[in-house]
Write an enzyme that holds these catalytic residues in place. Sequence first.
Site, short mmCIF file in Angstrom:
data_model
loop_
_atom_site.label_atom_id
_atom_site.label_comp_id
_atom_site.label_asym_id
_atom_site.label_seq_id
_atom_site.Cartn_x
_atom_site.Cartn_y
_atom_site.Cartn_z
N ASP A 74 4.23 0.19 13.20
CA ASP A 74 5.03 -1.50 13.77
C ASP A 74 6.33 -0.84 14.85
O ASP A 74 7.51 -0.64 14.33
CB ASP A 74 5.28 -2.96 12.99
N HIS A 97 1.18 -1.56 0.05
CA HIS A 97 0.10 0.30 -0.01
C HIS A 97 1.16 1.13 -0.02
O HIS A 97 2.25 1.70 -0.29
CB HIS A 97 -1.06 0.39 1.32
N SER A 155 -2.83 -1.09 6.36
CA SER A 155 -1.51 -1.68 6.74
C SER A 155 -2.56 -3.08 5.50
O SER A 155 -3.64 -2.28 4.90
CB SER A 155 -2.62 -2.23 8.14
N HIS A 209 4.23 1.32 1.98
CA HIS A 209 5.28 1.10 1.74
C HIS A 209 5.90 1.49 0.40
O HIS A 209 7.25 1.69 0.46
CB HIS A 209 4.56 -0.85 1.12
O1 PAF Z 1 6.63 -5.33 8.68
C1 PAF Z 1 6.72 -6.47 8.22
O2 PAF Z 1 6.15 -6.35 6.88
C2 PAF Z 1 7.40 -7.89 8.22
O3 PAF Z 1 7.65 -7.77 9.80
C3 PAF Z 1 9.03 -7.92 7.89
C4 PAF Z 1 9.38 -6.14 8.37
C5 PAF Z 1 9.01 -7.00 5.96
C6 PAF Z 1 9.54 -8.84 8.60
O4 PAF Z 1 8.92 -10.21 8.04
#
Ligand code: PAF
Length: 277
Positions: free
Chosen positions: A150, A34, A185, A37
């Site tokens: 996160d 999304h 998310s 990212h």
């Molecule tokens: O945040 C995420 O998408 C995951 O926890 C990560 C950091 C890619 C590890 O799998």
Amino acid sequence: MKIFERKADLNQYIEDAKFDGKSIGFVPTMGALHAGHLALVSEAGKQCDIVVASIFVNPIQFNNKEDLKKYPRTFESDREMLEKTGCDVIFFPSVEEMYPEEVEEKYNFGALETVMEGAARPGHFSGVAVVVKRLFDLVHPDKAFFGKKDFQQLAIIRALTKQMGSPIQIVGMDTVREADGLAMSSRNRRLSAQEREQAVELSQALNFIKQNKNNFTLVQLEANAIEKLSRNFRVEYIQIVDGHSLQSITDWSQSNYPVVCAAAFLGDVRLIDNLEF
Ligand code: PAF
């Protein structure tokens, strides 16, 4: 844009890039991308010569089999979005490629991993640490980019790089939100239309705490915020913590960097969010 499924192919590419003196920015993801990212990918492109993104739904960080099964997998649209955003390489390994043998590594993050997400999802951060360490060892990034949504994961990854004695610079970026304030998310797409409307209440509850900071005790603020949520929410925690140690605080004087963190189920979708003060 290159797509590698094998570690050996990625290794060769990274070796060549390093030989040419290129800096590498890394964005690890589990796909179902999304705008949050993509903001990480764009920033990595501004700060580094080459951007590598990984897409790997890491089974060992899921403590709930159903959640793993239902995690959205959308490689084609992820690929398109990454290409448009200027990503240079996607690493898209299989589970066998990442874990050819049983995983034996163990990490200890002390009090950082026994609270909030660590308490609610036993084994989660150990699984995150294993995969991120393996990915770092493959990609050898100069910088790695993570979202602050996160929040605890970011703290764990900073602790991991410190434990590794790694020079990788960890860049934490602000949470990207929908127009109504819901934190973006990958799991949001699993919300029903009604749940999606209600989901915004979680960020509203966090804002309530920030706005009423001086009107109630911290314990009252947490309780009032929970009360503000519709009955459909199953709250795991709404907790005001110190942003460095992640330990709960009961008075503002106990932290120079307070953050309120929350996790709640809406239907069978688990939402998390946080707000820095
Ligand atoms: O945040 C995420 O998408 C995951 O926890 C990560 C950091 C890619 C590890 O799998």
